[in-house]
Scaffold this motif. Structure first.
Motif, short mmCIF file in Angstrom:
data_model
loop_
_atom_site.label_atom_id
_atom_site.label_comp_id
_atom_site.label_asym_id
_atom_site.label_seq_id
_atom_site.Cartn_x
_atom_site.Cartn_y
_atom_site.Cartn_z
N SER A 1 -22.76 21.56 -17.34
CA SER A 1 -21.51 21.99 -17.08
C SER A 1 -21.40 23.61 -17.30
CB SER A 1 -20.62 21.24 -18.28
OG SER A 1 -20.28 20.06 -18.32
N TRP B 1 -18.70 27.04 -17.18
CA TRP B 1 -17.45 27.70 -17.44
C TRP B 1 -17.33 28.97 -16.96
CZ3 TRP B 1 -13.94 24.15 -19.42
CH2 TRP B 1 -14.24 22.85 -20.15
N LYS C 1 -20.97 26.23 -26.18
CA LYS C 1 -20.99 27.19 -24.86
C LYS C 1 -21.77 28.50 -25.09
CE LYS C 1 -16.22 25.77 -23.27
NZ LYS C 1 -15.04 26.43 -22.91
N GLU D 1 -9.90 29.77 -18.53
CA GLU D 1 -11.09 29.30 -18.15
C GLU D 1 -10.99 27.98 -17.03
OE1 GLU D 1 -13.42 28.65 -21.65
OE2 GLU D 1 -12.49 26.85 -22.08
N GLU D 2 -12.34 27.73 -16.53
CA GLU D 2 -12.46 26.63 -15.51
C GLU D 2 -13.70 26.06 -15.47
OE1 GLU D 2 -11.63 23.74 -12.21
OE2 GLU D 2 -10.07 25.08 -13.65
N HIS D 3 -13.98 24.83 -15.37
CA HIS D 3 -15.06 23.91 -15.57
C HIS D 3 -15.35 23.47 -14.24
CE1 HIS D 3 -16.78 19.82 -15.74
NE2 HIS D 3 -17.67 20.45 -16.53
N HIS E 1 -14.84 32.23 -17.33
CA HIS E 1 -13.88 32.65 -18.19
C HIS E 1 -13.16 33.99 -17.88
CE1 HIS E 1 -12.51 34.61 -21.92
NE2 HIS E 1 -12.07 33.19 -22.32
#
Length: 324
Positions: A235, A237, A201, A248-250, A239
């Motif tokens: 992708s 993310w 990340k 966190e979310e994707h 946070h």
């Protein structure tokens, strides 16, 4: 006013004494109206020093179990700031309450004997109080009642969940797109965006004016990506940082070239062009052969829709001069 039982006095209690008694009762038995523990058959459980020193709000939660409970009972609790916590489990059985063993665990670690156990009738109560000040105190707290079989109640403490886009976000090369993350009824201390480079990340920067990070409200964040390239897909993310943990979310971004949606159409056009070209070649061929075939010519077209079996379809042309 009637004297309280157990107090031996020759005269009615003074107002100052009554006020002192009311304060003591209020401290020992907080009301449930302000979010404190409900009235339960406990003697006063001593407050820890950190509880007395802080001004954190109280979180009180209960779980009920019976000897016939077939599955563990779980309760999910969301916290975003430090809190004093009061957990209560009650276990109802027809057996001997003195034979029931009561323990508490945090995750898989057994807690010290600083919890209270009491009984009323056929119900056994246990209460555990503690303070959550950071992510180390978050997790699962479980009460266990062991009789013939073990019954368990679990309180799961988590930070708020984030909400993005469930389905992949599709955009096109050269366009701009906006990725949005929200936290419903919560207010993170800080937001950060990451992109995934393989399995790593990488924080999203705001270099070259390609990325713009903002949000209209404190409980949401938006990442705007301009001048999209195909390599910008992947992708992302969002946070969120809270006082007692992180969440966190994707979000998946797909960047397409404008030729991609045109491919099916171009394939159909190519087939039509090939068919028209074949017909024109056949027409030209029949014009040349017309003079040598006695007025009747044949043109054979190979069909690709026959699943590997060739169909030769003759086309007949009559010389107009023969009909005269």
């Amino acid at each position: 006013m009637r004297a309280l039982p157990g107090l031996l006095a020759a005269r009615a209690p003074t107002p100052r004494l009554l006020l002192l008694l009311q304060c003591l009762l209020a401290t020992a038995r907080p009301s449930s109206a302000d979010g404190s523990a409900p009235d339960l058959p406990f003697t006063s459980l001593p407050l820890r020093e950190e509880m007395m020193a802080n001004n954190f709000s109280w979180e009180s939660h209960n779980i009920s179990l019976t000897e016939h409970s077939s599955m563990p009972v779980e309760k999910n609790i969301t916290l975003e700031r430090p809190s004093n916590v009061n957990l209560t489990c009650q276990f109802t059985t027809s057996g001997d309450l003195n034979a029931v063993n009561v323990t508490w665990k945090k995750d898989s670690e057994q807690l010290e004997n600083n919890y209270l156990v009491n009984a009323t009738g056929s119900t056994l109560y246990t209460q555990y109080r503690f303070t959550i000040i950071n992510s180390k105190q978050m997790g699962s707290y479980s009460c266990f009642f062991r009789e013939e079989k073990e019954q368990r109640g679990t309180f799961n403490f988590k930070v708020p969940e984030l909400h993005g886009k469930n389905k992949p976000l599709i955009s096109y090369v050269g366009d701009s797109t906006v990725l949005t993350c929200k936290c419903q009824n919560c207010f993170p201390l800080n937001w950060t965006w990451y992109s995934t480079n393989g399995s790593i990340k990488v924080p999203v920067g705001v270099q070259m004016n390609k990325y713009v990070i903002n949000g209209t409200y404190a409980n949401e964040t938006k990442l705007k990506i301009t001048q999209l390239l195909e390599e910008d897909g992947g992708s992302y993310w969002c946070h969120a940082l809270f006082q007692v943990g992180e969440s966190e979310e994707h979000i998946e971004l797909v960047v397409l070239s404008y030729l991609v949606p045109l491919k099916p159409f171009l394939a159909i056009v190519a087939e039509v062009v090939l068919l028209v070209a074949a017909i024109l070649l056949c027409e030209k061929y029949t014009q040349k052969e017309k003079k040598h075939s006695g007025g009747i010519t044949f043109c054979f077209l190979k069909s690709d829709d026959s699943n590997g079996i060739e169909n030769n379809v003759p086309r007949h042309r009559k010389n107009e001069s023969l009909g005269q």
